[in-house]
Write a protein that holds these residues in place. Structure first.
Motif, PDB file in Angstrom:
ATOM      1  N   PRO A 190       0.802  -1.221   0.000  1.00 13.54           N
ATOM      2  CA  PRO A 190       0.000   0.000   0.000  1.00 13.54           C
ATOM      3  C   PRO A 190       0.838   1.276   0.000  1.00 13.54           C
ATOM      4  CG  PRO A 190      -0.045  -1.016   2.182  1.00 13.54           C
ATOM      5  CD  PRO A 190       0.764  -1.913   1.300  1.00 13.54           C
ATOM      6  N   ILE A 218      -4.962   5.066   1.783  1.00 12.79           N
ATOM      7  CA  ILE A 218      -4.339   4.444   2.951  1.00 12.79           C
ATOM      8  C   ILE A 218      -3.080   5.285   3.225  1.00 12.79           C
ATOM      9  CG2 ILE A 218      -3.200   2.380   3.859  1.00 12.79           C
ATOM     10  CD1 ILE A 218      -4.955   0.739   1.928  1.00 12.79           C
ATOM     11  N   ASN A 258       0.453   6.704   3.859  1.00 12.33           N
ATOM     12  CA  ASN A 258       1.743   6.025   3.729  1.00 12.33           C
ATOM     13  C   ASN A 258       2.311   5.657   5.097  1.00 12.33           C
ATOM     14  OD1 ASN A 258       2.015   5.823   0.970  1.00 12.33           O
ATOM     15  ND2 ASN A 258       2.794   7.908   0.782  1.00 12.33           N
ATOM     16  N   MET A 293       0.791   4.659   7.615  1.00 10.72           N
ATOM     17  CA  MET A 293       0.202   3.389   8.052  1.00 10.72           C
ATOM     18  C   MET A 293       0.749   2.229   7.232  1.00 10.72           C
ATOM     19  SD  MET A 293      -3.802   4.068   8.727  1.00 10.72           S
ATOM     20  CE  MET A 293      -4.244   2.329   8.678  1.00 10.72           C
ATOM     21  N   GLY A 294       0.981   2.543   5.962  1.00  9.11           N
ATOM     22  CA  GLY A 294       1.467   1.503   5.045  1.00  9.11           C
ATOM     23  C   GLY A 294       2.792   0.908   5.459  1.00  9.11           C
ATOM     24  N   LEU A 324       3.675   0.197   8.454  1.00  5.53           N
ATOM     25  CA  LEU A 324       3.574  -0.662   9.633  1.00  5.53           C
ATOM     26  C   LEU A 324       3.720  -2.132   9.239  1.00  5.53           C
ATOM     27  CD1 LEU A 324       0.494   0.993  11.397  1.00  5.53           C
ATOM     28  CD2 LEU A 324       2.906   1.297  11.955  1.00  5.53           C
ATOM     29  N   MET A 356       1.135  -4.527   6.998  1.00  9.39           N
ATOM     30  CA  MET A 356       0.236  -3.807   6.089  1.00  9.39           C
ATOM     31  C   MET A 356       0.288  -4.358   4.664  1.00  9.39           C
ATOM     32  SD  MET A 356      -1.860  -1.704   7.280  1.00  9.39           S
ATOM     33  CE  MET A 356      -2.371  -0.546   6.002  1.00  9.39           C
ATOM     34  N   THR A 357       1.470  -4.789   4.244  1.00  4.50           N
ATOM     35  CA  THR A 357       1.568  -5.348   2.894  1.00  4.50           C
ATOM     36  C   THR A 357       0.793  -6.660   2.819  1.00  4.50           C
ATOM     37  OG1 THR A 357       3.678  -4.291   2.456  1.00  4.50           O
ATOM     38  CG2 THR A 357       3.173  -6.245   1.156  1.00  4.50           C
ATOM     39  N   PHE A 370      -1.688  -7.428   4.666  1.00  2.50           N
ATOM     40  CA  PHE A 370      -3.101  -7.069   4.766  1.00  2.50           C
ATOM     41  C   PHE A 370      -3.658  -6.640   3.406  1.00  2.50           C
ATOM     42  CE2 PHE A 370      -6.285  -3.674   5.762  1.00  2.50           C
ATOM     43  CZ  PHE A 370      -7.273  -4.515   6.234  1.00  2.50           C
ATOM     44  N   ALA A 371      -2.927  -5.738   2.745  1.00  6.99           N
ATOM     45  CA  ALA A 371      -3.355  -5.268   1.424  1.00  6.99           C
ATOM     46  C   ALA A 371      -3.413  -6.428   0.434  1.00  6.99           C
ATOM     47  CB  ALA A 371      -2.401  -4.195   0.913  1.00  6.99           C
TER      48      ALA A 371
END
Lengths: 167, 105
Positions: A61, A81, A83, A85-86, A88, A91-92, A94-95
């Motif tokens: 993300p 989203i 950046n 947060m991305g 964390l 996150m990858t 999750f996306a």
């Protein structure tokens, strides 16, 4: 109908999930329409045929301006989203899960199965010699259906008269 | 919209040669279109694909995609491409008297 069959060749140079599907979708459509299909995998695109990587392709993300929060089913319009947060951890993943679920929801097969369909439909898959050397790979590392490791020059020879799409 | 004479019957077709009224279709028409498309003989394996496509087409209003056929009719991809060589997506739909498949997979 012309005498010579129409030919199309894809060069897959990316391993991000959003960049691996175009060749699969268009290649499959081409086969369905009777067009010869050749796919050449190079650089990060090697992930698509690497047995150890093909089931773990991801989408990140971070710095992806098209990936909005509403992908999660929340009506947040154009809100992206962030950046921050991305970056964390998780996150990858999750996306990626979101994207995989979306794909499965519209009955798009996973990459490994898509490649099998293409091979069964007659597509010819080749790995790039330079990338093979660079990433220390060999034929055993690849999924079934990869015909050979070839040079850029071989690719040029085998795609004479073909329309070439670089992804 | 034009009409075309296939197997002694006049049917409606679009500019690409796909039949536009699936109810005008008969098995003789299927055989005649198949032969035009380079499939000289329709074997029971061909009919398995065609019958399934007819079923889906009449129900949903559009021809099934190739993946729908392999999954739904239980015909492996390789066999499907062998039965209808050089472009099974269009060929199956045309022979089955349906429009072009509307999905991508």
């Amino acid at each position: 109908m012309s005498e010579e069959n129409r030919k199309i060749a894809f060069i897959c140079s990316k391993g991000n999930m959003d960049m691996v599907y175009p060749a699969l979708v268009m290649g499959w459509a081409a086969l369905g329409n009777g067009i010869d299909v050749t796919i050449f995998f190079t650089f990060w695109g090697m992930d698509m045929i690497n047995k150890a990587r093909v089931d773990r392709l991801e989408v990140a993300p971070v710095a992806n301006t098209s990936m909005k929060m509403n992908l999660m089913g929340v009506d947040t319009g154009n809100l992206g989203i962030p950046n921050i947060m991305g970056v964390l951890p998780g996150m990858t993943a999750f996306a990626t899960k979101l994207m995989n679920d979306k794909m499965a929801g519209i009955d798009v097969p996973p990459v490994r199965e898509y490649l099998e369909m293409l091979v069964d439909g007659g597509a010819k898959l080749y790995a790039c010699k330079m990338s093979v050397d660079m990433f220390d790979l060999e034929m055993d590392d690849f999924v079934d259906g990869v015909i050979d490791i070839v040079t850029a020059s071989d690719f040029m020879d085998m795609t004479e008269g073909a329309q070439i799409v670089f992804i | 919209m034009t009409t075309k004479e296939i197997a002694d019957k006049t049917v409606q077709v679009n500019e690409e040669g796909f039949m536009t009224d699936p109810n005008e279709w008969t098995q003789d028409i299927a055989a005649a279109i198949a032969s035009e498309e380079g499939v000289s003989e329709l074997t029971p394996e061909h009919w398995k694909v065609i019958d399934y496509s007819r079923e889906v087409g009449l129900e949903s209003g559009s021809a099934p995609t190739l993946r729908n056929i392999t999954k739904g009719a239980g015909v492996p991809t390789k066999e499907l491409f062998g039965l209808f060589p050089k472009g099974p997506a269009k060929k199956v739909a045309k022979i089955s008297g349906l429009g072009k498949p509307e999905g991508c997979v």
